[in-house]
Scaffold this motif. Sequence first.
Motif, mmCIF file in Angstrom:
data_model
loop_
_atom_site.group_PDB
_atom_site.id
_atom_site.type_symbol
_atom_site.label_atom_id
_atom_site.label_comp_id
_atom_site.label_asym_id
_atom_site.label_seq_id
_atom_site.Cartn_x
_atom_site.Cartn_y
_atom_site.Cartn_z
ATOM 1 N N ALA A 45 -13.436 -125.798 21.666
ATOM 2 C CA ALA A 45 -14.308 -124.623 21.537
ATOM 3 C C ALA A 45 -14.209 -123.736 22.776
ATOM 4 O O ALA A 45 -14.115 -122.506 22.674
ATOM 5 C CB ALA A 45 -15.747 -125.067 21.303
ATOM 6 N N VAL A 46 -14.203 -124.348 23.951
ATOM 7 C CA VAL A 46 -14.061 -123.587 25.198
ATOM 8 C C VAL A 46 -12.691 -122.921 25.244
ATOM 9 O O VAL A 46 -12.570 -121.738 25.589
ATOM 10 C CB VAL A 46 -14.273 -124.499 26.425
ATOM 11 C CG1 VAL A 46 -13.931 -123.767 27.724
ATOM 12 C CG2 VAL A 46 -15.694 -125.024 26.462
ATOM 13 N N LEU A 47 -11.654 -123.664 24.868
ATOM 14 C CA LEU A 47 -10.294 -123.110 24.895
ATOM 15 C C LEU A 47 -10.132 -121.951 23.919
ATOM 16 O O LEU A 47 -9.437 -120.974 24.225
ATOM 17 C CB LEU A 47 -9.265 -124.198 24.580
ATOM 18 C CG LEU A 47 -8.982 -125.168 25.709
ATOM 19 C CD1 LEU A 47 -8.105 -126.323 25.213
ATOM 20 C CD2 LEU A 47 -8.311 -124.470 26.877
ATOM 21 N N ALA A 48 -10.748 -122.044 22.753
ATOM 22 C CA ALA A 48 -10.636 -120.956 21.775
ATOM 23 C C ALA A 48 -11.151 -119.646 22.376
ATOM 24 O O ALA A 48 -10.493 -118.600 22.272
ATOM 25 C CB ALA A 48 -11.402 -121.314 20.506
ATOM 26 N N LEU A 49 -12.290 -119.711 23.006
ATOM 27 C CA LEU A 49 -12.857 -118.515 23.631
ATOM 28 C C LEU A 49 -12.015 -118.077 24.829
ATOM 29 O O LEU A 49 -11.737 -116.879 25.005
ATOM 30 C CB LEU A 49 -14.295 -118.780 24.059
ATOM 31 C CG LEU A 49 -15.029 -117.601 24.686
ATOM 32 C CD1 LEU A 49 -15.087 -116.427 23.722
ATOM 33 C CD2 LEU A 49 -16.422 -118.019 25.103
ATOM 34 N N ALA A 50 -11.578 -119.032 25.646
ATOM 35 C CA ALA A 50 -10.793 -118.701 26.835
ATOM 36 C C ALA A 50 -9.452 -118.062 26.469
ATOM 37 O O ALA A 50 -9.028 -117.091 27.096
ATOM 38 C CB ALA A 50 -10.573 -119.947 27.689
ATOM 39 N N VAL A 51 -8.795 -118.592 25.462
ATOM 40 C CA VAL A 51 -7.513 -118.026 25.032
ATOM 41 C C VAL A 51 -7.726 -116.608 24.496
ATOM 42 O O VAL A 51 -6.932 -115.701 24.777
ATOM 43 C CB VAL A 51 -6.826 -118.932 23.981
ATOM 44 C CG1 VAL A 51 -5.669 -118.218 23.297
ATOM 45 C CG2 VAL A 51 -6.343 -120.220 24.633
ATOM 46 N N LEU A 52 -8.791 -116.411 23.747
ATOM 47 C CA LEU A 52 -9.101 -115.076 23.222
ATOM 48 C C LEU A 52 -9.305 -114.077 24.365
ATOM 49 O O LEU A 52 -8.729 -112.984 24.353
ATOM 50 C CB LEU A 52 -10.341 -115.137 22.332
ATOM 51 C CG LEU A 52 -10.781 -113.825 21.705
ATOM 52 C CD1 LEU A 52 -9.724 -113.315 20.729
ATOM 53 C CD2 LEU A 52 -12.109 -114.014 20.989
ATOM 54 N N VAL A 53 -10.090 -114.450 25.354
ATOM 55 C CA VAL A 53 -10.320 -113.566 26.508
ATOM 56 C C VAL A 53 -9.020 -113.323 27.266
ATOM 57 O O VAL A 53 -8.696 -112.185 27.626
ATOM 58 C CB VAL A 53 -11.404 -114.158 27.441
ATOM 59 C CG1 VAL A 53 -11.485 -113.386 28.761
ATOM 60 C CG2 VAL A 53 -12.750 -114.175 26.747
ATOM 61 N N HIS A 54 -8.267 -114.382 27.497
ATOM 62 C CA HIS A 54 -7.011 -114.286 28.243
ATOM 63 C C HIS A 54 -6.023 -113.354 27.545
ATOM 64 O O HIS A 54 -5.463 -112.447 28.176
ATOM 65 C CB HIS A 54 -6.425 -115.690 28.402
ATOM 66 C CG HIS A 54 -5.110 -115.745 29.089
ATOM 67 N ND1 HIS A 54 -4.964 -115.526 30.443
ATOM 68 C CD2 HIS A 54 -3.868 -115.997 28.621
ATOM 69 C CE1 HIS A 54 -3.687 -115.639 30.772
ATOM 70 N NE2 HIS A 54 -3.003 -115.926 29.684
ATOM 71 N N LEU A 55 -5.796 -113.578 26.251
ATOM 72 C CA LEU A 55 -4.829 -112.743 25.518
ATOM 73 C C LEU A 55 -5.309 -111.302 25.384
ATOM 74 O O LEU A 55 -4.508 -110.368 25.500
ATOM 75 C CB LEU A 55 -4.550 -113.348 24.142
ATOM 76 C CG LEU A 55 -3.784 -114.667 24.158
ATOM 77 C CD1 LEU A 55 -3.620 -115.203 22.738
ATOM 78 C CD2 LEU A 55 -2.435 -114.513 24.832
ATOM 79 N N THR A 56 -6.596 -111.122 25.157
ATOM 80 C CA THR A 56 -7.138 -109.755 25.073
ATOM 81 C C THR A 56 -6.941 -109.028 26.399
ATOM 82 O O THR A 56 -6.545 -107.852 26.413
ATOM 83 C CB THR A 56 -8.635 -109.797 24.694
ATOM 84 O OG1 THR A 56 -8.771 -110.439 23.428
ATOM 85 C CG2 THR A 56 -9.219 -108.401 24.636
ATOM 86 N N THR A 57 -7.182 -109.708 27.484
ATOM 87 C CA THR A 57 -7.003 -109.116 28.813
ATOM 88 C C THR A 57 -5.546 -108.720 29.032
ATOM 89 O O THR A 57 -5.263 -107.625 29.537
ATOM 90 C CB THR A 57 -7.459 -110.104 29.905
ATOM 91 O OG1 THR A 57 -8.823 -110.439 29.673
ATOM 92 C CG2 THR A 57 -7.311 -109.513 31.281
ATOM 93 N N ILE A 58 -4.633 -109.576 28.636
ATOM 94 C CA ILE A 58 -3.212 -109.278 28.793
ATOM 95 C C ILE A 58 -2.822 -108.065 27.953
ATOM 96 O O ILE A 58 -2.146 -107.147 28.441
ATOM 97 C CB ILE A 58 -2.352 -110.496 28.413
ATOM 98 C CG1 ILE A 58 -2.511 -111.598 29.440
ATOM 99 C CG2 ILE A 58 -0.875 -110.106 28.269
ATOM 100 C CD1 ILE A 58 -1.884 -112.915 29.034
ATOM 101 N N ILE A 59 -3.263 -108.040 26.703
ATOM 102 C CA ILE A 59 -2.918 -106.924 25.811
ATOM 103 C C ILE A 59 -3.477 -105.608 26.343
ATOM 104 O O ILE A 59 -2.775 -104.592 26.383
ATOM 105 C CB ILE A 59 -3.410 -107.207 24.377
ATOM 106 C CG1 ILE A 59 -2.579 -108.339 23.768
ATOM 107 C CG2 ILE A 59 -3.343 -105.959 23.508
ATOM 108 C CD1 ILE A 59 -3.149 -108.917 22.481
ATOM 109 N N VAL A 60 -4.732 -105.626 26.766
ATOM 110 C CA VAL A 60 -5.352 -104.408 27.305
ATOM 111 C C VAL A 60 -4.616 -103.953 28.570
ATOM 112 O O VAL A 60 -4.339 -102.768 28.747
ATOM 113 C CB VAL A 60 -6.856 -104.640 27.578
ATOM 114 C CG1 VAL A 60 -7.453 -103.501 28.394
ATOM 115 C CG2 VAL A 60 -7.599 -104.811 26.269
#
Length: 110
Positions: free
Chosen positions: A15-30
């Motif tokens: 559950a923590v990783l799902a949120l962390a990966v989402l934040v990480h990838l969104t940050t990279i894309i932005v």
Amino acid sequence: MSTARLFLLQRASAAVLALAVLVHLTTIIVAVRGGLTAGEVLGRTSGNLAWLAFYTLFVIAAAIHAPIGLRAILREWAGWRGRSCDIAMSLFAAALLVLGLRAAWAVYTA
């Protein structure tokens, strides 16, 4: 450690990783779409305590999640059971934790 406890730890870390990966990838894309270079991203994350806390949590979750999953695979597919498997997975977890925290610290202090 009991199988039930490992099951719960893996699900919680997932559950923590799902949120962390989402934040990480969104940050990279932005960042990429915004035209930032790796150096500019590093400049913005360096010295930022919030990013250090985020990536520390990310690393801890990965260091919990991956060895538990790998242990299950090794037990099922390779038949590796017992204390030696548990010790190997503990060492793997420690390596992930040390290397990940070292990387997070390197970004923070860059």
